[in-house]
Write a protein that holds these residues in place. Structure first.
Motif, mmCIF file in Angstrom:
data_model
loop_
_atom_site.group_PDB
_atom_site.id
_atom_site.type_symbol
_atom_site.label_atom_id
_atom_site.label_comp_id
_atom_site.label_asym_id
_atom_site.label_seq_id
_atom_site.Cartn_x
_atom_site.Cartn_y
_atom_site.Cartn_z
ATOM 1 N N UNK A 71 4.875 2.172 -7.461
ATOM 2 C CA UNK A 71 6.238 2.616 -7.156
ATOM 3 C C UNK A 71 6.995 1.574 -6.330
ATOM 4 N N UNK A 72 6.323 0.933 -5.382
ATOM 5 C CA UNK A 72 6.973 -0.112 -4.596
ATOM 6 C C UNK A 72 7.488 -1.236 -5.477
ATOM 7 N N UNK A 73 6.684 -1.622 -6.439
ATOM 8 C CA UNK A 73 7.095 -2.678 -7.377
ATOM 9 C C UNK A 73 8.336 -2.237 -8.153
ATOM 10 N N UNK A 74 8.346 -0.982 -8.618
ATOM 11 C CA UNK A 74 9.495 -0.457 -9.362
ATOM 12 C C UNK A 74 10.761 -0.465 -8.509
ATOM 13 N N UNK A 75 10.614 -0.266 -7.198
ATOM 14 C CA UNK A 75 11.762 -0.230 -6.294
ATOM 15 C C UNK A 75 12.192 -1.622 -5.834
ATOM 16 N N UNK A 76 11.403 -2.648 -6.186
ATOM 17 C CA UNK A 76 11.722 -4.009 -5.764
ATOM 18 C C UNK A 76 11.041 -4.416 -4.467
ATOM 19 N N UNK A 77 10.092 -3.592 -4.005
ATOM 20 C CA UNK A 77 9.364 -3.866 -2.770
ATOM 21 C C UNK A 77 7.868 -3.667 -3.016
ATOM 22 N N UNK A 78 7.234 -4.585 -3.764
ATOM 23 C CA UNK A 78 5.799 -4.409 -4.048
ATOM 24 C C UNK A 78 4.980 -4.453 -2.757
ATOM 25 N N UNK A 79 4.047 -3.534 -2.643
ATOM 26 C CA UNK A 79 3.265 -3.442 -1.416
ATOM 27 C C UNK A 79 1.786 -3.674 -1.675
ATOM 28 N N UNK A 80 1.114 -4.159 -0.636
ATOM 29 C CA UNK A 80 -0.340 -4.250 -0.617
ATOM 30 C C UNK A 80 -0.827 -2.988 0.085
ATOM 31 N N UNK A 81 -1.602 -2.171 -0.617
ATOM 32 C CA UNK A 81 -2.036 -0.873 -0.103
ATOM 33 C C UNK A 81 -3.454 -0.939 0.441
ATOM 34 N N UNK B 134 -0.784 -4.698 19.770
ATOM 35 C CA UNK B 134 -0.575 -4.437 18.356
ATOM 36 C C UNK B 134 -1.600 -3.417 17.900
ATOM 37 N N UNK B 135 -1.270 -2.699 16.847
ATOM 38 C CA UNK B 135 -2.277 -1.952 16.108
ATOM 39 C C UNK B 135 -2.680 -2.841 14.943
ATOM 40 N N UNK B 136 -3.977 -2.904 14.675
ATOM 41 C CA UNK B 136 -4.489 -3.739 13.598
ATOM 42 C C UNK B 136 -5.292 -2.863 12.639
ATOM 43 N N UNK B 137 -5.042 -3.057 11.345
ATOM 44 C CA UNK B 137 -5.789 -2.369 10.290
ATOM 45 C C UNK B 137 -6.218 -3.436 9.295
ATOM 46 N N UNK B 138 -7.456 -3.326 8.852
ATOM 47 C CA UNK B 138 -7.997 -4.312 7.916
ATOM 48 C C UNK B 138 -8.621 -3.563 6.749
ATOM 49 N N UNK B 139 -8.515 -4.130 5.572
ATOM 50 C CA UNK B 139 -9.184 -3.520 4.435
ATOM 51 C C UNK B 139 -8.816 -4.196 3.135
ATOM 52 N N UNK B 140 -9.546 -3.836 2.077
ATOM 53 C CA UNK B 140 -9.253 -4.410 0.765
ATOM 54 C C UNK B 140 -7.956 -3.825 0.203
ATOM 55 N N UNK B 141 -7.202 -4.665 -0.482
ATOM 56 C CA UNK B 141 -5.965 -4.223 -1.133
ATOM 57 C C UNK B 141 -6.349 -3.463 -2.391
ATOM 58 N N UNK B 142 -5.852 -2.232 -2.475
ATOM 59 C CA UNK B 142 -6.182 -1.346 -3.589
ATOM 60 C C UNK B 142 -4.962 -1.117 -4.468
ATOM 61 N N UNK B 143 -5.180 -0.928 -5.766
ATOM 62 C CA UNK B 143 -4.050 -0.604 -6.638
ATOM 63 C C UNK B 143 -3.414 0.724 -6.210
ATOM 64 N N UNK B 144 -2.093 0.767 -6.276
ATOM 65 C CA UNK B 144 -1.379 2.005 -5.977
ATOM 66 C C UNK B 144 -0.732 2.537 -7.236
ATOM 67 N N UNK B 145 0.339 3.283 -7.048
ATOM 68 C CA UNK B 145 1.016 3.860 -8.214
ATOM 69 C C UNK B 145 2.157 2.974 -8.714
#
Length: 152
Positions: free
Chosen positions: A19-29, A6-17
């Motif tokens: 847009x994912x929420x508006x599309x119905x797919x909110x993301x953790x950035x 697997x590739x693994x990435x770790x980090x704090x979730x940051x506010x985005x723009x």
């Protein structure tokens, strides 16, 4: 113990723009340190692990968000946690990228993008059903925030 990597990435979730929420797919950035693209952009099926150890299936986009930013966007990991509701801002997530589903591409409309995202979510559900969170390889010492590491 899994014999897959697997590739693994770790980090704090940051506010985005949002847009994912508006599309119905909110993301953790999560911001990536790797802006050159050594991991490669694309959409992945995987898992997101919260600080309490809870693992949630996730459809994950890695890249510059070409539908909205072309080649100029800042590279992010955007994890859509399946069947999850809640606020993840400020939490440190560990994202496991297991199966590369497709390359990123720019879509001509929000509708086309939503259709592609719905397909990605179904492919993620199919993949995680055969790759349970309990079978993820041991992480050991987590990578520094925003850095990509291959595990397994």
């Amino acid at each position: 113990m899994s014999d897959e990597s697997y590739f693994v990435v770790r980090g704090p979730v940051e506010p985005g723009d949002q847009r994912g929420r508006e599309l119905g797919f909110p993301t953790a950035n999560i911001a990536l340190r790797d802006q050159r693209g050594e991991l490669g952009d694309g959409v992945w099926a995987g898992w997101a692990e919260r600080p309490d150890g809870t693992r949630v299936a996730a459809a994950v986009s890695v890249g510059r968000r070409p539908t909205y930013y072309g080649a100029d966007g800042y590279r992010l990991v955007e994890a859509f946690l399946l069947d999850f509701e809640g606020d993840l801002y400020g939490e440190t997530l560990t994202v496991w990228l297991g199966s590369h589903l497709r390359e990123q591409k720019a879509y001509g409309s929000a509708g086309e993008l939503i259709e592609a995202l719905a397909h990605d979510v179904q492919e993620t559900r199919d993949w995680v059903s055969g790759h349970p969170a309990a079978a993820l390889p041991a992480l050991g010492t987590p990578p520094p925030d925003g850095e990509v590491r291959r595990v397994g």
